[in-house]
Design a protein around this motif. Structure first.
Motif, mmCIF file in Angstrom:
data_model
loop_
_atom_site.group_PDB
_atom_site.id
_atom_site.type_symbol
_atom_site.label_atom_id
_atom_site.label_comp_id
_atom_site.label_asym_id
_atom_site.label_seq_id
_atom_site.Cartn_x
_atom_site.Cartn_y
_atom_site.Cartn_z
ATOM 1 N N THR A 143 0.817 -1.220 0.000
ATOM 2 C CA THR A 143 0.000 0.000 0.000
ATOM 3 C C THR A 143 0.852 1.271 0.000
ATOM 4 O O THR A 143 0.306 2.370 0.021
ATOM 5 C CB THR A 143 -0.939 0.040 1.228
ATOM 6 O OG1 THR A 143 -0.137 -0.065 2.412
ATOM 7 C CG2 THR A 143 -1.955 -1.085 1.201
ATOM 8 N N THR A 144 2.185 1.118 0.049
ATOM 9 C CA THR A 144 3.035 2.317 0.002
ATOM 10 C C THR A 144 3.876 2.298 -1.271
ATOM 11 O O THR A 144 4.049 1.252 -1.906
ATOM 12 C CB THR A 144 4.021 2.374 1.194
ATOM 13 O OG1 THR A 144 4.904 1.248 1.111
ATOM 14 C CG2 THR A 144 3.296 2.381 2.524
ATOM 15 N N LEU A 178 0.034 -7.291 -6.057
ATOM 16 C CA LEU A 178 -1.021 -6.438 -6.638
ATOM 17 C C LEU A 178 -0.924 -5.049 -6.046
ATOM 18 O O LEU A 178 -0.909 -4.903 -4.819
ATOM 19 C CB LEU A 178 -2.407 -6.967 -6.251
ATOM 20 C CG LEU A 178 -3.012 -8.140 -7.000
ATOM 21 C CD1 LEU A 178 -4.448 -8.330 -6.516
ATOM 22 C CD2 LEU A 178 -2.974 -7.946 -8.505
ATOM 23 N N PHE A 179 -0.898 -4.037 -6.895
ATOM 24 C CA PHE A 179 -0.851 -2.658 -6.377
ATOM 25 C C PHE A 179 -1.939 -1.822 -7.032
ATOM 26 O O PHE A 179 -2.034 -1.758 -8.265
ATOM 27 C CB PHE A 179 0.515 -2.025 -6.655
ATOM 28 C CG PHE A 179 0.631 -0.628 -6.106
ATOM 29 C CD1 PHE A 179 0.802 -0.417 -4.744
ATOM 30 C CD2 PHE A 179 0.553 0.487 -6.936
ATOM 31 C CE1 PHE A 179 0.900 0.874 -4.222
ATOM 32 C CE2 PHE A 179 0.661 1.777 -6.433
ATOM 33 C CZ PHE A 179 0.836 1.964 -5.072
ATOM 34 N N ASP A 180 -2.763 -1.192 -6.210
ATOM 35 C CA ASP A 180 -3.835 -0.322 -6.690
ATOM 36 C C ASP A 180 -3.343 1.125 -6.617
ATOM 37 O O ASP A 180 -3.026 1.622 -5.522
ATOM 38 C CB ASP A 180 -5.074 -0.516 -5.794
ATOM 39 C CG ASP A 180 -6.301 0.145 -6.388
ATOM 40 O OD1 ASP A 180 -6.155 1.190 -7.054
ATOM 41 O OD2 ASP A 180 -7.410 -0.392 -6.178
ATOM 42 N N SER A 181 -3.285 1.810 -7.755
ATOM 43 C CA SER A 181 -2.712 3.174 -7.758
ATOM 44 C C SER A 181 -3.527 4.130 -6.881
ATOM 45 O O SER A 181 -3.040 5.194 -6.507
ATOM 46 C CB SER A 181 -2.597 3.718 -9.179
ATOM 47 O OG SER A 181 -3.860 3.725 -9.785
ATOM 48 N N GLU A 182 -4.753 3.739 -6.541
ATOM 49 C CA GLU A 182 -5.534 4.610 -5.645
ATOM 50 C C GLU A 182 -4.926 4.690 -4.245
ATOM 51 O O GLU A 182 -5.194 5.621 -3.498
ATOM 52 C CB GLU A 182 -6.991 4.140 -5.593
ATOM 53 C CG GLU A 182 -7.692 4.433 -6.919
ATOM 54 C CD GLU A 182 -9.152 4.024 -6.959
ATOM 55 O OE1 GLU A 182 -9.677 3.587 -5.918
ATOM 56 O OE2 GLU A 182 -9.747 4.136 -8.045
ATOM 57 N N PHE A 183 -4.085 3.704 -3.901
ATOM 58 C CA PHE A 183 -3.399 3.767 -2.593
ATOM 59 C C PHE A 183 -2.564 5.048 -2.483
ATOM 60 O O PHE A 183 -2.350 5.569 -1.395
ATOM 61 C CB PHE A 183 -2.446 2.579 -2.414
ATOM 62 C CG PHE A 183 -3.129 1.239 -2.257
ATOM 63 C CD1 PHE A 183 -4.357 1.124 -1.634
ATOM 64 C CD2 PHE A 183 -2.503 0.087 -2.719
ATOM 65 C CE1 PHE A 183 -4.968 -0.114 -1.473
ATOM 66 C CE2 PHE A 183 -3.113 -1.158 -2.565
ATOM 67 C CZ PHE A 183 -4.345 -1.258 -1.941
ATOM 68 N N LEU A 184 -2.068 5.510 -3.640
ATOM 69 C CA LEU A 184 -1.168 6.670 -3.619
ATOM 70 C C LEU A 184 -1.851 7.903 -3.034
ATOM 71 O O LEU A 184 -1.201 8.746 -2.415
ATOM 72 C CB LEU A 184 -0.678 6.981 -5.042
ATOM 73 C CG LEU A 184 0.211 5.908 -5.688
ATOM 74 C CD1 LEU A 184 0.421 6.202 -7.171
ATOM 75 C CD2 LEU A 184 1.559 5.815 -4.965
ATOM 76 N N ASP A 185 -3.175 7.981 -3.190
ATOM 77 C CA ASP A 185 -3.917 9.164 -2.704
ATOM 78 C C ASP A 185 -3.820 9.340 -1.198
ATOM 79 O O ASP A 185 -4.009 10.449 -0.693
ATOM 80 C CB ASP A 185 -5.407 9.059 -3.066
ATOM 81 C CG ASP A 185 -5.602 8.921 -4.570
ATOM 82 O OD1 ASP A 185 -4.654 9.256 -5.306
ATOM 83 O OD2 ASP A 185 -6.686 8.456 -4.976
ATOM 84 N N THR A 186 -3.581 8.248 -0.471
ATOM 85 C CA THR A 186 -3.615 8.354 0.994
ATOM 86 C C THR A 186 -2.222 8.599 1.589
ATOM 87 O O THR A 186 -2.085 8.720 2.805
ATOM 88 C CB THR A 186 -4.155 7.044 1.622
ATOM 89 O OG1 THR A 186 -3.261 5.982 1.263
ATOM 90 C CG2 THR A 186 -5.548 6.714 1.137
#
Ligand SMILES: O=C(O)C(=O)C[C@@H](O)[C@H](O)[C@H](O)COP(=O)(O)O
Ligand SMILES: [Zn+2]
Length: 367
Positions: A143-144, A178-186
């Motif tokens: 998540t980072t 698996l990496f979701d680019s939406e994690f970057l928002d947090t």
């Protein structure tokens, strides 16, 4: 979508995409080659344990949230283990508790762990997966930025000992990342900086394009830029890991700045984060290498310019003596010698073995 296949002893895909968290169940099922029960059309008798920390749990780990829903919809029986997180809990005690938790929930060799979080969660989960029942599969959902750029790929898992960082562990590859680019928002600026340090490291080792693309940016809020950076850095890592999975030769290059980074982290009692310590470590090594004439082309100015552009705090608060002492447990020490990773030029590093007695003077040149 970005997809990178890693052909290590266990082959797996690293997949990055926006919104991919909602499809985790399906991706995990495919990666593990699982078949649905013909009657229910879902998986049967398959447990998965989300391992996460107290920061990430409320964001993505809860029962009513995307990940859990995706896993249950696929048919997984979902369990969760949450630990406090941070380097202070990256230890054998957490591993023991997690292993006992899995045993209490009757996890078997065909069940699976899923690391949801940053590098510490990934390292802890991977080590537990490597040892539970002598090894079960695990999935990385970093998540980072640091975890997707570096630590979730390559199968280095483990924990710290009182004597130092990452001193107990195992090589154990994930079955999927698996990496979701939406994690970057947090992510805060500082947390993103940790990942940028590892991306800069990959650039100095083998991919000047990473540095060129970083030089064109002043901020870290463009997700496309960060995703592109991650894919370039993962590609560097993929090649090195495929060549030397168990860290006996060329993989040691991925340790650029890390002998000092681990010493800095230890001296600071882990108040200085890994990426920030790597930035300091790379600065010291680059300056010392230029001064000693070990580089083919001077590169410390270039490296400093890039690090300063993003305002890394680069002043190391420890003396050469303190750092050299703290580095005495480095895994690149063999006999009385230590192998350092030094830049030859931007895009090329090499391994240089010196006597451990020479480490302190080397550090002094770079401070
Ligand atoms: O994957 C590797 O190999 C690395 O060295 C990557 C490092 O960025 C990472 O911090 C790694 O965990 C350090 O490993 P260690 O063997 O020096 O503990
Ligand atoms: Zn690192």
């Amino acid at each position: 979508m970005i997809k990178i296949h890693v052909a290590a002893s266990q082959q797996y895909d690293v997949i990055l995409n926006k919104g991919i968290l909602s499809m985790t169940g399906m991706y995990v099922k495919d990666a593990l080659g699982l078949q649905d029960d013909p009657i229910t059309g879902k998986l049967k008798n398959k447990k998965i344990c989300i391992v996460t920390d107290e920061t990430v749990d409320p964001l993505y780990g809860r029962e009513n949230q995307t990940l859990w829903r995706s896993l249950t919809l696929t048919g997984f029986e979902v369990h969760k283990y949450v630990f406090p997180g941070g380097e202070d809990s990256k230890n054998m005690e957490t591993i023991e508790e997690l292993l006992e938790f899995l045993a209490a929930k009757r996890f078997t060799r065909t069940d699976v762990l899923l690391a949801l979080g940053g590098g510490i969660v990934g390292d802890v989960t991977g080590f537990a997966a490597a040892t539970y029942l002598r090894g079960i599969e695990f999935i990385q959902v970093p998540t980072t930025l640091l975890a997707i750029v570096d630590s979730s790929v390559g199968g280095k898992t483990g924990v710290n000992l009182k004597a130092g960082k990452n001193l107990a562990g195992a090589f154990w590859q994930p079955s999927l990342v698996l990496f979701d680019s939406e994690f970057l928002d947090t992510l805060s600026y500082d947390i993103k900086l940790d990942g940028i340090a590892e991306a800069i490291k990959a650039g100095i080792i083998a991919e000047p394009l990473i540095l060129d693309s970083i030089k064109m940016k002043r901020t870290l809020d463009d997700p496309d830029f960060l995703m592109n950076l991650a894919s370039l850095a993962i590609e560097v890592k993929r090649k090195v890991v495929e060549e030397d999975e168990r860290d006996n030769g060329s993989r040691q290059l991925l340790n650029l700045g890390h002998t000092l980074a681990h010493a800095i982290e230890k001296c600071s009692r882990y108040k200085i984060s890994h990426g920030h310590a790597v930035a300091m470590g790379m600065k010291i090594v680059a300056i010392a290498s230029d001064r000693l004439g070990w580089t083919v082309e001077n590169c410390s100015e270039d490296i400093l310019e890039i690090l300063e552009r993003f305002k890394f705090p680069l002043r190391c608060p420890y003396s050469a003596w303190e750092l050299a002492n703290a580095a005495m447990q480095d895994k690149k020490i063999r006999g009385g010698n230590i192998t350092l990773v030094v830049p030859a030029r931007i895009g090329k590093c090499r391994l240089k073995t010196i006597s451990v007695n020479k480490l302190e003077p080397f550090i002094s040149y770079g401070l």
